[in-house]
Write a protein that holds these residues in place. Structure first.
Motif, mmCIF file in Angstrom:
data_model
loop_
_atom_site.group_PDB
_atom_site.id
_atom_site.type_symbol
_atom_site.label_atom_id
_atom_site.label_comp_id
_atom_site.label_asym_id
_atom_site.label_seq_id
_atom_site.Cartn_x
_atom_site.Cartn_y
_atom_site.Cartn_z
ATOM 1 N N ASP A 129 82.655 -27.208 -108.822
ATOM 2 C CA ASP A 129 82.069 -28.498 -108.432
ATOM 3 C C ASP A 129 82.747 -29.678 -109.110
ATOM 4 O O ASP A 129 82.113 -30.676 -109.441
ATOM 5 N N ARG A 130 84.073 -29.564 -109.304
ATOM 6 C CA ARG A 130 84.867 -30.676 -109.823
ATOM 7 C C ARG A 130 85.908 -31.030 -108.755
ATOM 8 O O ARG A 130 86.985 -30.428 -108.714
ATOM 9 N N PRO A 131 85.574 -31.969 -107.856
ATOM 10 C CA PRO A 131 86.500 -32.328 -106.773
ATOM 11 C C PRO A 131 87.873 -32.723 -107.298
ATOM 12 O O PRO A 131 88.006 -33.340 -108.357
ATOM 13 N N VAL A 132 88.894 -32.361 -106.558
ATOM 14 C CA VAL A 132 90.280 -32.570 -106.968
ATOM 15 C C VAL A 132 90.957 -33.567 -106.036
ATOM 16 O O VAL A 132 90.775 -33.522 -104.822
ATOM 17 N N ARG A 133 91.726 -34.487 -106.620
ATOM 18 C CA ARG A 133 92.571 -35.398 -105.853
ATOM 19 C C ARG A 133 93.950 -35.383 -106.501
ATOM 20 O O ARG A 133 94.143 -35.931 -107.579
ATOM 21 N N ARG A 134 94.886 -34.732 -105.873
ATOM 22 C CA ARG A 134 96.253 -34.707 -106.393
ATOM 23 C C ARG A 134 97.177 -35.191 -105.295
ATOM 24 O O ARG A 134 97.380 -34.518 -104.303
#
Length: 219
Positions: A129-134
């Motif tokens: 539940d830690r959204p990722v934006r890379r």
């Protein structure tokens, strides 16, 4: 007696066979139960029995439904499924394809990860539940592209699709001279005008395609 341990399940949807195989294998080596599919219909058929915890999908799958549509359909059927988009598209292009309709989806640009192991690390974060934006590091030219007016952006899309000035004029119902002026203003805005070794039309087309994907798909 052997006790079966619960294994997290990931469904990888990627139309490039080698990439799909590498990602599936990487998840398998990290203890996931992983399955791969080349198209959205194949993925939806597989999901019915596989019941994934995580969907990792490209956005452009070469055919419809695309990855965004696939995630939307799968979420409607199984709201618990986490979603991570893995794409060569920029985040702006993903947003243009209505990525926001998939709540809490994560986004990873393929150019922003150096290995499949790093991709699995991102997936672990998503499942926690830690959204990722890379995203791929932006460029000054890309920033200028995103500041173009709607009319200038449409002109850029059409020239990126390979249309001549005359073809653009016919499509937009304007004069060729008006298109020539518009194209020149686009080149100036993007910083591609001038210079003997500059090929502004090619540079603008390449920039548009790398940011928003294949422009021909909208013709």
């Amino acid at each position: 007696m052997t006790v079966d341990t619960w294994r997290r399940r990931v469904l990888v949807v990627e139309d490039h066979a080698l990439m799909r195989s590498l990602v599936v294998d990487a998840f398998g080596q990290r203890g996931f139960e992983a399955a791969g599919a080349a198209t959205a219909p194949d993925a939806l058929a597989l999901a019915g029995t596989f019941d994934p915890d995580l969907l990792v999908t490209d956005i452009d799958l070469g055919s419809r439904p695309n990855g965004v549509e696939l995630a939307t359909i799968l979420r409607a059927r199984s709201p618990h499924v986490a979603v991570m988009f893995l794409s060569n598209l920029s985040r702006e292009a993903a947003a243009a394809q209505e990525r926001s309709t998939v709540a809490d989806a994560s986004f990873v640009n393929k150019a922003a990860v150096e290995s499949v192991e790093e991709l699995v690390d991102a997936a672990e974060a998503v499942l926690a539940d830690r959204p990722v934006r890379r995203e791929q590091p932006g460029t000054d030219a890309r920033s200028r592209l995103l500041r173009l007016t709607a009319a200038q952006l449409e002109t850029t899309r059409l020239l990126a699709a390979g249309l001549s000035n005359a073809e653009i004029a016919r499509r937009r119902n304007v004069t060729v001279r008006a298109v020539e002026k518009s194209v020149e203003r686009v080149f100036q805005a993007l910083g591609f005008a001038g210079g003997e070794r500059t090929a502004p039309r090619v540079a603008a087309a390449t920039l548009y395609t790398s940011t928003f994907g294949d422009p021909a798909s909208g013709l």
